[in-house]
Scaffold this motif. Structure first.
Motif, PDB file in Angstrom:
ATOM      1  N   ALA A 118      53.554  -3.653  84.994  1.00  0.00           N
ATOM      2  CA  ALA A 118      53.932  -2.146  85.300  1.00  0.00           C
ATOM      3  C   ALA A 118      52.044  -1.622  84.568  1.00  0.00           C
ATOM      4  O   ALA A 118      50.783  -0.524  85.178  1.00  0.00           O
ATOM      5  N   ALA A 119      51.700  -2.054  83.452  1.00  0.00           N
ATOM      6  CA  ALA A 119      50.655  -1.360  83.001  1.00  0.00           C
ATOM      7  C   ALA A 119      49.173  -2.194  83.363  1.00  0.00           C
ATOM      8  O   ALA A 119      48.285  -1.549  83.178  1.00  0.00           O
ATOM      9  N   LEU A 120      49.238  -3.364  83.506  1.00  0.00           N
ATOM     10  CA  LEU A 120      48.488  -4.057  84.114  1.00  0.00           C
ATOM     11  C   LEU A 120      47.487  -3.362  85.430  1.00  0.00           C
ATOM     12  O   LEU A 120      46.832  -2.997  85.450  1.00  0.00           O
ATOM     13  N   ALA A 121      49.644  -3.112  86.432  1.00  0.00           N
ATOM     14  CA  ALA A 121      48.871  -2.387  87.812  1.00  0.00           C
ATOM     15  C   ALA A 121      48.282  -0.960  87.682  1.00  0.00           C
ATOM     16  O   ALA A 121      47.085  -0.644  88.365  1.00  0.00           O
ATOM     17  N   LEU A 122      48.342  -0.206  86.938  1.00  0.00           N
ATOM     18  CA  LEU A 122      48.724   0.728  86.191  1.00  0.00           C
ATOM     19  C   LEU A 122      46.420   1.121  85.645  1.00  0.00           C
ATOM     20  O   LEU A 122      45.834   1.820  86.148  1.00  0.00           O
ATOM     21  N   HIS A 123      46.311   0.006  84.576  1.00  0.00           N
ATOM     22  CA  HIS A 123      45.046  -0.115  84.578  1.00  0.00           C
ATOM     23  C   HIS A 123      43.733  -0.864  85.398  1.00  0.00           C
ATOM     24  O   HIS A 123      42.946   0.025  85.341  1.00  0.00           O
ATOM     25  N   LEU A 124      44.682  -1.337  86.233  1.00  0.00           N
ATOM     26  CA  LEU A 124      43.503  -2.120  88.105  1.00  0.00           C
ATOM     27  C   LEU A 124      43.519  -0.736  88.712  1.00  0.00           C
ATOM     28  O   LEU A 124      42.338  -0.194  89.003  1.00  0.00           O
ATOM     29  N   ARG A 125      44.611   0.142  88.678  1.00  0.00           N
ATOM     30  CA  ARG A 125      44.540   1.622  89.771  1.00  0.00           C
ATOM     31  C   ARG A 125      43.229   2.572  88.766  1.00  0.00           C
ATOM     32  O   ARG A 125      42.324   2.821  89.398  1.00  0.00           O
ATOM     33  N   ASN A 126      43.175   2.161  87.557  1.00  0.00           N
ATOM     34  CA  ASN A 126      42.481   3.271  86.818  1.00  0.00           C
ATOM     35  C   ASN A 126      41.505   3.382  87.158  1.00  0.00           C
ATOM     36  O   ASN A 126      40.443   3.509  87.043  1.00  0.00           O
TER      37      ASN A 126
END
Length: 155
Positions: A118-126
Motif C-alpha cells: 500500500a505504501a509503494l502504491a501510494l508512492h507510485l501514484r504520488n
C-alpha cells in the motif's frame, strides 16, 4: 475452500498491482486445493509468478526512490528463499512443509499488501507514475531514498 480470498481489503487502487495480487491469491488457492500429485507443479507456478511479481515491485522501488535497502525488498528476498525451498522439498516428495507454507502465506500476504505494498502504491501514484501499467513516471529522478517500508515495525 481457500483460506485467503480476494477482497476489496486487498485492493490498492493501482491496477497492475491489484491484478498481480489477485493472481497471487488465485495461485495460492490452487496450491491449497491441489492434490498431492499436482502440488509440485502448482507450487512452481506460484514461485515463478512471485519471482516476477516481487521483481517488478523491487524494480519500481529502485527506479522511484524506494531504496533497495528498505525492509520491503528484504521481505521479498526472504519470502522467495522460502518459496524456492518449498519447490526443492516438493520435488523430493515432502509435501507437508509446502502445505504449511501455503497456510502461512495466506496469513502473511494480507498484512504485506495492506502495509508495504500500500505504501509503494501510494508512492507510485504520488510520483505521476502510470497507474495502468505501473510504469514509473520518474525513472532516475533525484529523490531522497525511502528506507522504510510503510509498516509501523520498520524504521
Amino acid at each position: 475452500m481457500p483460506q485467503l480470498h480476494w477482497s476489496e481489503a486487498l485492493e490498492l487502487g493501482l491496477d497492475v498491482m491489484d491484478d498481480t495480487h489477485r493472481e497471487f491469491v488465485e495461485l495460492l488457492a490452487r496450491c491449497e486445493s491441489s492434490p498431492d500429485a499436482l502440488l509440485p507443479a502448482t507450487w512452481d507456478a506460484l514461485v515463478r509468478h512471485t519471482e516476477d511479481h516481487f521483481g517488478r515491485e523491487d524494480a519500481w522501488m529502485r527506479e522511484t526512490g524506494f531504496a533497495s535497502v528498505n525492509c520491503h525488498t528484504t521481505q521479498h528476498r526472504v519470502v522467495l528463499e522460502v518459496l524456492r525451498e518449498g519447490s526443492r522439498l516438493a520435488r523430493q516428495g515432502q509435501l507437508q512443509p509446502v502445505r504449511e507454507m501455503v497456510h502461512e502465506l495466506a496469513l502473511w500476504f494480507p498484512r504485506h499488501a495492506q502495509t508495504m505494498d500500500a505504501a509503494l502504491a501510494l508512492h507510485l501514484r504520488n510520483g505521476g507514475d502510470d497507474l495502468h501499467t505501473g510504469r514509473p513516471g520518474r525513472p532516475g529522478a533525484s529523490v531522497a531514498p525511502i528506507t522504510t517500508c510503510g509498516s509501523g515495525g520498520c524504521g
